[in-house]
Write a protein that holds these residues in place. Structure first.
Motif: not given
Lengths: 643, 79
Positions: A443-447, A449-450, A453, A460, A641-643, B7, B12, B14, B16-17, B68-69, B74, B76-77
């Motif tokens: 979850a920290t990756f692209a934390w 980002a706009s 993510s 949040e 983000q798209v994903r 896609q 980034e 990062q 995803g699904a 990333p940090a 963080i 929240l995590l």
């Protein structure tokens, strides 16, 4: 004989209606006397004579009369419906009026919907939160056509939706404007994906079919039912003194697995080195989760929760959902509990130009299923794929079978096995702890980002709800690949309400309003992760939420596309070797960007957004939750983000 | 990530699904050639649609992504 009377009455009533002069007349003539015995559906005193002689000018129910739809309300009330969802329609105006006046508009209360798809999907979401069906009314023609997709979803998801559809069977009685569009066999178009339907010919027939439909809908495997309500049966007066019985709705107990077969499953599970429990539509009631915890803890077995129901706590040490593939590969006894797609659970399909598949567990692994799917299947619309070879299949309701299975497992567990179980449990707990850590790191990756993510979005939201009595009413296609389950602590039966079942988009928004309607009286904070594509189907349901003061926090995962389809089309582009730059054409929702906050505001819902900077999200959620706590819906549009 | 990689892998990279994380420093340049002959779900990218030059650009982009940090920074995590 009854049938003939019915038909004759219908035709003549229609003719009479056509010749009735309009306008207001002073004198109120009593309606003709009711016919003698028995045939309660036969309206009073319409004879051949009435065709030529105009009936009384002022026609209202006489003291000694009542209308059919009042009795229908008696029956509906006896079944305990809290709400009835409908987009109003003339073919059920009789029942509509009886509900709001005769029934006092409580139990059921009329919920105004702007689309029949919304009515049905609300009932779908409501059931999964409340364990009770909602009633829905619609036209037999156009209304049911609108409702069809949502009924298919509910059918696939084994959710009972209780549907009344209005129709004037007798063409001679149809009024010119509203309902000259009748239908001979109204329920036919949804018969492939409903469990039962009927078209009652009398009020006694109605009462019995209404109770029968309720029992059929609520007996596992559960599914929607449809009752066609003839306009004349609703509207024609009957004698008030007529005694009509309402049968008792005694629900059948669900089918439990054969004891010998259940004992054999217990034997396999106790002897296994790595048993795996896979649950999909297992938890029909809150007891389902408690039972699965007991079975898993007794065996110290890994559990995979496929998520159609809230089956197992997300942070339970035995929860192996985040490493489902490896867990299945390692399993030597795999037990599917109401798993809709068991083949896909134990096989991987490679979706390339030439499709291939492979079995995931070892060839020696024993495969066992307990599911009511073995009791019920339809031919035309399908919700299965390849047939999986299994070693033992029990045609029964899994939740109802679990007590006997737990008992048998306990009986067969020796001290030696218990020690093995404990060792196994420790390893599984380590694996689930490691998975949780991996999720937090991911979850920290692209934390920052706009656009935001999907992990940040879920983190949040979690920060704002974790100390509340929350319920994730829908995250249909909007959980970014499982972020809520990876980051949130799901441990109550209403913490998750699953998904659509049939893959029909347009489920998320109305199902979340339905779930929130059920949660309202329990004081729960209902939260939906809402996609843009889904909300664009029938967003009038936001108005329904505002109008009926249904508290719901909708947080949009707005990736401005039907992104799943973008990926599918990209796959096609690649497979055909035709470039990488046009795959999005046809599947994006940009130019213009949709301003969902404005859409929601226009429908009377408090809304903020579009939020693109993740730092703005927390404060916006705080403000929106304050609105929801006042008892109203609120929407926060987050561009993601798209994903 | 303009070549459609976003896609499935995210803008980034990062993850995803529908695709794993690729960056920052997620994959070696050699590993990036996976795109030519994927062995599982990922669609294949031939040189006709994605040149070696494009692939090098993608690698440079992946390398340029900031780290990333740490998760501990963080709140929240927090578990």
């Amino acid at each position: 004989m009854r049938r003939r009377k019915f038909l004759k009455r219908g035709a003549l009533a229609g003719a009479a209606a056509l010749v009735t002069p309009g306008g207001i007349v002073e004198a109120q003539s009593p309606a003709p006397a009711a016919p003698a015995v028995g045939a309660e559906a036969v309206s009073p005193g319409v004879t051949i004579g009435a065709e030529t002689a105009a009936p009384a000018d002022v026609q209202v129910l006489a003291e000694h009369e009542r209308c059919g739809s009042d009795f229908m309300v008696d029956v509906i009330k006896s079944l305990g419906f809290e709400y009835i969802c409908a987009n109003p329609g003339s073919s059920f105006r009789g029942l509509h009026e009886s509900i709001i006046n005769y029934g006092g508009n409580t139990a059921p209360e009329f919920i105004t919907c702007c689309h029949e798809e919304s009515s049905v999907a609300m009932a779908h979401g409501y059931f999964k939160a409340e364990g009770k069906p909602l009633a829905v009314m619609s036209h037999g023609t156009v209304g049911l056509q609108h409702a069809a997709m949502a009924l298919y979803n509910a059918w696939c998801d084994r959710v009972p939706v209780y549907m009344f559809i209005g129709n004037w069977a007798d063409g001679a009685t149809r009024r010119p404007a509203e309902w000259y569009h009748g239908v001979q066999d109204a329920a036919a178009m949804v018969r492939d994906y409903t469990k039962w339907d009927d078209e009652p010919r009398s009020l006694t027939h109605f009462a019995e079919s209404a109770v029968r439909a309720y029992k059929i809908a609520l007996t596992p495997p559960m599914a929607p039912v449809v009752l066609v309500l003839d306009g004349a049966l609703q509207e024609d007066p009957v004698s008030a003194s007529l005694k009509l019985a309402i049968p008792r709705a005694t629900l059948p107990s669900p089918p439990v697995g054969d004891p010998a077969a259940v004992d054999e499953v217990a034997r396999l599970l106790v002897a296994a080195e790595n048993p795996v429990l896979v649950a999909d539509r297992l938890a029909r009631t809150p007891a389902g989760m408690t039972l699965l915890i007991e079975l898993a803890e007794t065996l110290q077995a890994g559990v995979i929760d496929q998520g159609s129901r809230m089956n197992f706590p997300s942070r339970h040490p035995l929860n192996q959902t985040q490493q489902a593939g490896a867990t299945i590969a390692n399993g030597d006894v795999i037990l599917g509990l109401e798993v809709a797609d068991f083949w896909a659970t134990v096989n991987a399909l490679r979706d390339q130009l030439h499709r291939t598949d492979r079995r995931i567990p070892k060839a020696s692994a024993k495969l066992v299923t307990i599911t009511t799917a073995d009791l019920y299947i339809r031919s035309n619309y399908q919700d299965f794929r390849r047939l999986q070879d299994v070693d033992l299949a029990i045609a029964a309701d899994a939740e109802a079978t679990l007590p006997a299975l737990i008992e048998a497992v306990k009986r067969r567990t020796t001290g030696d096995r218990r020690r093995v179980f404990e060792e196994r449990g420790k390893k599984l707990a380590d694996a689930s702890r490691a998975a949780a850590e991996r999720a937090r790191t991911a979850a920290t990756f692209a934390w920052d980002a706009s656009p935001v993510s999907t992990a940040r979005l879920c983190a949040e939201v979690w920060a704002q709800i974790k100390n509340e009595d929350w319920s994730l009413v829908s995250s249909y296609y909007s959980d970014g690949g499982g972020w809520p389950r990876r980051l949130w602590d799901f441990n109550k039966p209403y913490h998750s309400l699953g998904h659509a079942g049939g893959g029909g988009i347009g489920y998320g928004a109305p199902a979340s309003v339905g779930g929130a309607l059920a949660n309202r009286k329990h004081g729960r904070l209902s939260v939906a992760l809402q996609t843009d594509g889904d909300l664009m189907y029938a967003n009038g349901v936001l108005w329904t939420a505002a109008h009926h003061r249904i508290p719901l926090l909708s947080v949009m995962n707005n990736n401005r596309s039907y992104h799943q389809e973008v990926m599918h089309v990209q796959k096609m582009c690649n497979a055909r070797n035709r470039g990488v730059d046009r795959g999005q054409t046809g599947s994006t929702l940009t130019d213009p960007n949709i301003d969902f906050a404005k859409v929601a505001q226009g429908l009377g819902v408090y809304a903020e957004g579009p939020i693109t900077n993740p730092k703005d999200l927390g404060p916006a959620l705080t403000r929106a939750i304050a609105v929801v706590k006042r008892g109203e819906p609120a929407l926060v549009d987050v561009v993601t983000q798209v994903r | 990530m303009k070549n459609g990689c976003f896609q499935c892998h995210g803008a980034e990279a990062q993850g995803g699904a529908a695709g794993p994380r690729l960056g920052p420093a997620g994959v070696s340049f050699a590993r990036l050639s996976y795109v030519r002959k994927p062995t599982a779900e990922m669609p294949p990218y031939t040189t006709k649609v994605l040149s070696d030059r494009d692939l090098a650009d993608i690698y440079a982009f992946l390398e340029s992504l900031p780290k990333p940090a740490p998760v501990s920074s963080i709140p929240l995590l927090a578990p």
